[in-house]
Structure formats: structure tokens, C-alpha cells
Write a protein that holds these residues in place. Structure first.
Motif, PDB file in Angstrom:
ATOM      1  N   THR A 195      -5.225  -1.685   8.424  1.00 32.42           N
ATOM      2  CA  THR A 195      -6.475  -0.950   8.205  1.00 32.42           C
ATOM      3  C   THR A 195      -6.208   0.550   8.170  1.00 32.42           C
ATOM      4  O   THR A 195      -6.717   1.257   7.303  1.00 32.42           O
ATOM      5  N   LEU A 196      -5.407   1.042   9.111  1.00 37.60           N
ATOM      6  CA  LEU A 196      -5.091   2.475   9.152  1.00 37.60           C
ATOM      7  C   LEU A 196      -4.278   2.916   7.940  1.00 37.60           C
ATOM      8  O   LEU A 196      -4.508   3.998   7.400  1.00 37.60           O
ATOM      9  N   VAL A 197      -3.333   2.100   7.499  1.00 42.11           N
ATOM     10  CA  VAL A 197      -2.530   2.457   6.331  1.00 42.11           C
ATOM     11  C   VAL A 197      -3.415   2.596   5.103  1.00 42.11           C
ATOM     12  O   VAL A 197      -3.329   3.578   4.363  1.00 42.11           O
ATOM     13  N   ILE A 207      -6.345  10.647   2.413  1.00 40.84           N
ATOM     14  CA  ILE A 207      -5.489  11.674   1.817  1.00 40.84           C
ATOM     15  C   ILE A 207      -5.942  11.959   0.389  1.00 40.84           C
ATOM     16  O   ILE A 207      -6.011  13.122  -0.023  1.00 40.84           O
ATOM     17  N   ASP A 208      -6.267  10.920  -0.371  1.00 39.95           N
ATOM     18  CA  ASP A 208      -6.795  11.126  -1.728  1.00 39.95           C
ATOM     19  C   ASP A 208      -8.089  11.935  -1.683  1.00 39.95           C
ATOM     20  O   ASP A 208      -8.299  12.835  -2.488  1.00 39.95           O
ATOM     21  N   TRP A 209      -8.959  11.617  -0.728  1.00 40.95           N
ATOM     22  CA  TRP A 209     -10.227  12.338  -0.580  1.00 40.95           C
ATOM     23  C   TRP A 209      -9.979  13.812  -0.263  1.00 40.95           C
ATOM     24  O   TRP A 209     -10.607  14.689  -0.835  1.00 40.95           O
ATOM     25  N   ARG A 210      -9.034  14.065   0.653  1.00 41.14           N
ATOM     26  CA  ARG A 210      -8.702  15.450   1.008  1.00 41.14           C
ATOM     27  C   ARG A 210      -8.121  16.214  -0.171  1.00 41.14           C
ATOM     28  O   ARG A 210      -8.318  17.416  -0.288  1.00 41.14           O
ATOM     29  N   GLU A 233       0.829  -1.217   0.000  1.00 38.80           N
ATOM     30  CA  GLU A 233       0.000   0.000   0.000  1.00 38.80           C
ATOM     31  C   GLU A 233       0.858   1.260   0.000  1.00 38.80           C
ATOM     32  O   GLU A 233       0.534   2.241  -0.660  1.00 38.80           O
ATOM     33  N   THR A 234       1.963   1.252   0.719  1.00 37.46           N
ATOM     34  CA  THR A 234       2.795   2.454   0.811  1.00 37.46           C
ATOM     35  C   THR A 234       3.769   2.586  -0.352  1.00 37.46           C
ATOM     36  O   THR A 234       4.341   3.649  -0.542  1.00 37.46           O
ATOM     37  N   ARG A 235       3.961   1.536  -1.139  1.00 39.85           N
ATOM     38  CA  ARG A 235       4.922   1.569  -2.232  1.00 39.85           C
ATOM     39  C   ARG A 235       4.283   1.734  -3.606  1.00 39.85           C
ATOM     40  O   ARG A 235       4.987   1.828  -4.598  1.00 39.85           O
ATOM     41  N   ARG A 236       2.967   1.769  -3.702  1.00 42.90           N
ATOM     42  CA  ARG A 236       2.355   1.916  -5.020  1.00 42.90           C
ATOM     43  C   ARG A 236       2.639   3.319  -5.550  1.00 42.90           C
ATOM     44  O   ARG A 236       2.767   4.268  -4.769  1.00 42.90           O
ATOM     45  N   PRO A 237       2.782   3.453  -6.886  1.00 43.78           N
ATOM     46  CA  PRO A 237       3.105   4.764  -7.483  1.00 43.78           C
ATOM     47  C   PRO A 237       2.077   5.835  -7.109  1.00 43.78           C
ATOM     48  O   PRO A 237       0.876   5.603  -7.179  1.00 43.78           O
ATOM     49  N   GLY A 238       2.568   6.976  -6.678  1.00 37.92           N
ATOM     50  CA  GLY A 238       1.707   8.095  -6.312  1.00 37.92           C
ATOM     51  C   GLY A 238       1.102   7.998  -4.924  1.00 37.92           C
ATOM     52  O   GLY A 238       0.357   8.889  -4.509  1.00 37.92           O
ATOM     53  N   ALA A 239       1.393   6.919  -4.209  1.00 37.34           N
ATOM     54  CA  ALA A 239       0.816   6.740  -2.876  1.00 37.34           C
ATOM     55  C   ALA A 239       1.496   7.677  -1.877  1.00 37.34           C
ATOM     56  O   ALA A 239       2.682   7.959  -1.990  1.00 37.34           O
ATOM     57  N   PRO A 240       0.747   8.157  -0.890  1.00 35.92           N
ATOM     58  CA  PRO A 240       1.354   8.975   0.155  1.00 35.92           C
ATOM     59  C   PRO A 240       2.360   8.145   0.950  1.00 35.92           C
ATOM     60  O   PRO A 240       2.179   6.947   1.132  1.00 35.92           O
ATOM     61  N   GLY A 241       3.401   8.793   1.432  1.00 34.69           N
ATOM     62  CA  GLY A 241       4.406   8.115   2.237  1.00 34.69           C
ATOM     63  C   GLY A 241       3.895   7.825   3.638  1.00 34.69           C
ATOM     64  O   GLY A 241       2.842   8.321   4.052  1.00 34.69           O
ATOM     65  N   LEU A 242       4.663   7.037   4.362  1.00 39.63           N
ATOM     66  CA  LEU A 242       4.268   6.646   5.710  1.00 39.63           C
ATOM     67  C   LEU A 242       4.140   7.851   6.639  1.00 39.63           C
ATOM     68  O   LEU A 242       3.197   7.940   7.426  1.00 39.63           O
ATOM     69  N   GLY A 243       5.060   8.811   6.536  1.00 38.02           N
ATOM     70  CA  GLY A 243       4.990  10.007   7.378  1.00 38.02           C
ATOM     71  C   GLY A 243       3.727  10.810   7.140  1.00 38.02           C
ATOM     72  O   GLY A 243       3.081  11.283   8.082  1.00 38.02           O
ATOM     73  N   GLU A 244       3.361  10.973   5.873  1.00 38.36           N
ATOM     74  CA  GLU A 244       2.141  11.706   5.549  1.00 38.36           C
ATOM     75  C   GLU A 244       0.912  10.971   6.077  1.00 38.36           C
ATOM     76  O   GLU A 244      -0.040  11.583   6.557  1.00 38.36           O
ATOM     77  N   ARG A 245       0.944   9.644   6.016  1.00 38.30           N
ATOM     78  CA  ARG A 245      -0.180   8.851   6.532  1.00 38.30           C
ATOM     79  C   ARG A 245      -0.309   9.000   8.050  1.00 38.30           C
ATOM     80  O   ARG A 245      -1.411   9.134   8.562  1.00 38.30           O
ATOM     81  N   VAL A 246       0.821   8.985   8.743  1.00 41.65           N
ATOM     82  CA  VAL A 246       0.791   9.134  10.205  1.00 41.65           C
ATOM     83  C   VAL A 246       0.221  10.500  10.575  1.00 41.65           C
ATOM     84  O   VAL A 246      -0.617  10.615  11.478  1.00 41.65           O
TER      85      VAL A 246
END
Length: 123
Positions: free
Chosen positions: A94-96, A103-106, A19-32
Motif C-alpha cells: 500500500t505504501l509503495v 511523488i507524481d502528485w508533488r 510498482e517500483t520497476r515500471r518505466p519512469g517510476a520513482p525508485g525505492l529510496g525516493e519512495r522511502v
């Protein structure tokens, strides 16, 4: 039984990594950093991608992990920790996934979020 638990934990870990490595995905820090907003907007009803049911399950998971009451007591070698690890892995996975959707919604890219209606502009 132990092999099944290890396989489930490995599957959850792979899901988090993928989930965190797919192209264009937010990084772990942004998710936290997005978690407080996700929880706030879900509780208010502004964001319906996580849902109140899953939010409640995440809160129950947190209480279960920090609670001294356990289905499998901690004094049993490895087995007592395995159930907590499984719950933690599910909650993190689940949180990731949820924070990526949030983030995509925002950002105004709703994708496919349950409860959201996506319309194309008339052209």
C-alpha cells in the motif's frame, strides 16, 4: 490455508516489485524519503490520494504488528508469524503504491488520484 497465505504474500511481493520497476517510476529510496511528506499532507488534507481511511488502516497495521496482542500467537510455529507477515506485506504494498502516486502528485503529474480534478489547459 497456508498455501493461500503464501500465494497472497507472493502476490503482494510481486505488486511491490512491479510498482517500483515500471518505466519512469520513482525508485525505492525516493519512495522511502516521500513517506513523511505523504503522511503529513494526507493528515492535513492537502493530498487526497491516500485518504484518511487508508491512513488509519496503515496505522492500525503498524500497531497490530508491534503489539504483543495477536490474533494468532507467536508461539505457534510459523502460523503466528504468518499473520504479521501478511499485514506487513499489505502495508508495504500500500505504501509503495501510495508513495508513487504522491511523488507524481508533488511533481505536478496527478495522473488518476481519487478526489483530484484534472483539467486540460484551454488551447
Amino acid at each position: 490455508m497456508h498455501r493461500n497465505r503464501r500465494m497472497a504474500a507472493a502476490g503482494q511481493a510481486w505488486r511491490i516489485y512491479d510498482e517500483t520497476r515500471r518505466p519512469g517510476a520513482p525508485g525505492l529510496g525516493e519512495r522511502v524519503r516521500a513517506v513523511p511528506g505523504l503522511l503529513r499532507d494526507t493528515a492535513r488534507g492537502d493530498y487526497r490520494g491516500l485518504g484518511h481511511r487508508r491512513l488509519a488502516l496503515l496505522l492500525i497495521a503498524l500497531v497490530y504488528v508491534v503489539s504483543p496482542v495477536d490474533v494468532l500467537p507467536e508461539f505457534l510455529p510459523l502460523i503466528g508469524v504468518a499473520d504479521d507477515l501478511g499485514v506487513v506485506m499489505w502495508a508495504v504494498a500500500t505504501l509503495v503504491a501510495a508513495t508513487g502516486d504522491y511523488i507524481d502528485w508533488r511533481r505536478g503529474r496527478p495522473g488518476t488520484i481519487a478526489g483530484e480534478v484534472v483539467t486540460e489547459p484551454a488551447g
